[in-house]
Design an enzyme around this catalytic site. Structure first.
Site, PDB file in Angstrom:
ATOM      1  N   PHE A 123     -25.961 -18.956  40.841  1.00 43.68           N
ATOM      2  CA  PHE A 123     -27.110 -19.764  41.613  1.00 43.68           C
ATOM      3  C   PHE A 123     -26.949 -18.370  43.523  1.00 43.68           C
ATOM      4  CE2 PHE A 123     -27.877 -21.880  45.612  1.00 43.68           C
ATOM      5  CZ  PHE A 123     -29.425 -22.928  45.122  1.00 43.68           C
ATOM      6  N   ASP A 210     -21.890 -12.391  46.026  1.00 45.98           N
ATOM      7  CA  ASP A 210     -22.177 -13.696  46.884  1.00 45.98           C
ATOM      8  C   ASP A 210     -21.159 -14.391  46.977  1.00 45.98           C
ATOM      9  OD1 ASP A 210     -23.772 -15.959  47.343  1.00 45.98           O
ATOM     10  OD2 ASP A 210     -25.278 -15.985  46.342  1.00 45.98           O
ATOM     11  N   LYS A 239     -23.351 -20.641  54.687  1.00 50.24           N
ATOM     12  CA  LYS A 239     -22.469 -22.207  54.767  1.00 50.24           C
ATOM     13  C   LYS A 239     -21.388 -22.504  55.227  1.00 50.24           C
ATOM     14  CE  LYS A 239     -23.559 -23.313  49.776  1.00 50.24           C
ATOM     15  NZ  LYS A 239     -23.986 -24.921  50.049  1.00 50.24           N
TER      16      LYS A 239
HETATM   17  N1  PLP Z   1     -25.310 -18.538  47.254  1.00 49.30           N
HETATM   18  C1  PLP Z   1     -24.684 -19.516  46.452  1.00 49.30           C
HETATM   19  C2  PLP Z   1     -23.756 -19.159  45.745  1.00 49.30           C
HETATM   20  C3  PLP Z   1     -24.850 -20.930  47.031  1.00 49.30           C
HETATM   21  O1  PLP Z   1     -23.867 -21.507  46.433  1.00 49.30           O
HETATM   22  C4  PLP Z   1     -25.751 -20.896  47.266  1.00 49.30           C
HETATM   23  C5  PLP Z   1     -26.001 -22.607  48.434  1.00 49.30           C
HETATM   24  O2  PLP Z   1     -25.694 -23.569  47.658  1.00 49.30           O
HETATM   25  C6  PLP Z   1     -26.593 -20.279  48.074  1.00 49.30           C
HETATM   26  C7  PLP Z   1     -26.947 -18.893  47.929  1.00 49.30           C
HETATM   27  C8  PLP Z   1     -27.870 -20.514  49.258  1.00 49.30           C
HETATM   28  O3  PLP Z   1     -27.658 -20.617  50.976  1.00 49.30           O
HETATM   29  P1  PLP Z   1     -28.911 -21.521  51.560  1.00 49.30           P
HETATM   30  O4  PLP Z   1     -28.968 -22.912  50.767  1.00 49.30           O
HETATM   31  O5  PLP Z   1     -27.743 -21.477  52.544  1.00 49.30           O
HETATM   32  O6  PLP Z   1     -29.930 -20.901  51.269  1.00 49.30           O
END
Ligand code: PLP
Length: 389
Positions: A123, A210, A239
């Site tokens: 994700f 990430d 986050k």
């Molecule tokens: N990357 C990871 C690993 C995530 O868990 C999330 C959100 O849950 C995101 C990216 C996306 O972040 P945002 O919702 O702030 O765009």
């Protein structure tokens, strides 16, 4: 727009690991705004920083110097072993920046149509490029044509990555999570990330990790990949970076740190004084109070306690995690448990349909951690025994 199927509760106030709803009822929060409020709700250091900054200067734009942005970049780069930062407002934007860096890197190395290796069940966000990188067909459904230039491999599978190296000459980078969060807290083999690093080194690919969900101490280290002892070329954050104030970052080192120049990427709000001041308060608090070590210790105890109560039970497939990122994987969909937990004054999340995910704030007390374990164990037991359907 109705983009969320919301639970039947709304909150008015929070303090530490607790929230109060509009009726005045209290809940123990083991979701922390989906891994956002790492310091808990209404943390005094963040509150004071945001209030002071709001009364001083909120925004000027990136046309001018932003001293708090430079300070935050330096502090984060020191912890992450990186050289430069681009600030934005969310995880998806941080990953968009990483994807653009990968494309620039690829072109520089003579790839006419650079490709990025991404993983099954990943994700990375909901913008078009990041939902393409995301490995979940349900998230992609209806949004084609998707973005070109991604190659997908199974997560935690070095042999698959080696096969891509042997067959795909246009690859420029790998983008992956250090622990897959949304997929259900999937912790890879301890050698996996170091193996990815070795392939990237050999092939001249950028290793891009990430850390949007795993970063800022949640797993018991500043960044999840630090457990593997390897250093990526690019890492993304959001986050809990601002404890609820929207701020994201794409950090890079070495050649990757100088790929962007004036005009190649931009943002109006990203890295403004208010967001940076909030993130600095988070970084300072994490450094001062050693909450990261505590996250590792408390998480380990919670995991052990959950295993003692639930492991081996029929219907439980695995109990896994690292630090305060814990998944109780069941054999059938269990979304109903999030609703039932509400009735017991507890916030939990269910991800990947059948994984109860716990992401409590790093400031969680021992008694609170125990309470979460007790309630989750009781709820899961009730679910397995058919009392909760
Ligand atoms: N990357 C990871 C690993 C995530 O868990 C999330 C959100 O849950 C995101 C990216 C996306 O972040 P945002 O919702 O702030 O765009």
């Amino acid at each position: 727009m109705a983009t969320y199927a919301r639970l039947p509760v709304a909150f008015r106030r929070g303090e530490g690991a607790w929230l109060w709803d509009t009726e005045g009822r209290r809940y123990l929060d083991a979701v922390a705004g989906i891994a956002v409020c790492g310091l808990g709700h209404a943390h005094p250091a963040v509150t004071q920083a945001v209030c002071e900054q709001a009364g001083t200067l909120i925004h000027t734009s990136n046309l001018y110097g932003v001293p708090l942005q430079a300070e935050l970049a330096e502090r984060l780069c020191r912890q992450a072993g990186m050289d430069a930062a681009f600030f934005c407002n969310s995880g998806a934007e941080a990953n968009e920046a990483a994807i653009k860096l990968a494309r620039l890197h690829g072109h520089r190395r003579g790839r006419g149509s650079p490709r990025i290796v991404v993983t099954d069940r990943a994700f990375h966000g909901r913008t078009l490029a990041t939902l393409t990188a995301t490995g979940n067909p349900r998230i992609q459904a209806g949004f084609d044509p998707l973005v070109e230039g991604f190659v997908r491999v199974p997560y935690d599978d070095l042999a698959a990555l080696e096969r891509v190296a042997g067959t795909e000459p246009e690859v420029a980078a790998v983008l992956l999570e250090s622990i897959q969060g949304e997929a259900g807290v999937i912790v890879p083999d301890p050698n996996y990330l170091a193996g990815v690093r070795a392939v990237c080194d050999r092939e001249g690919w950028l290793m891009m990790v990430d850390e949007v969900q795993t970063g800022m101490g949640r797993t018991g280290r500043w960044f999840g990949h630090q457990h593997a002892g390897c250093l990526p070329d690019v890492t993304t954050l959001a986050k809990s970076l601002g404890n609820g104030v929207p701020v994201g970052a794409c950090l890079a080192r070495g050649d990757a740190a100088s790929l962007f120049g004036p005009g190649s990427h931009a943002t109006t709000f990203g890295g403004n004084p208010l967001a940076c001041r909030a993130a600095l308060a988070v970084v300072e608090t994490l450094e001062r109070e050693d909450l990261i070590t505590r996250a590792g210790d408390v998480g380990e105890r919670m995991l052990a306690d959950l295993r003692a109560r639930l492991a081996g039970r029929a219907g439980v497939s695995e109990i896994r995690g690292r630090g305060l990122m814990i998944g109780v994987a069941l054999e059938r969909p269990c979304q109903v448990l999030a609703e039932r937990a509400l009735e017991h004054g507890l916030l939990i999340n269910v991800t990947g349909e059948r994984v109860v995910r716990l992401l409590p704030p790093l400031v969680i007390g021992d008694d609170e951690a125990e309470q979460i374990v007790e309630t989750v164990a009781a709820l899961v037991s009730g679910f397995l025994e058919g009392e909760i359907a």
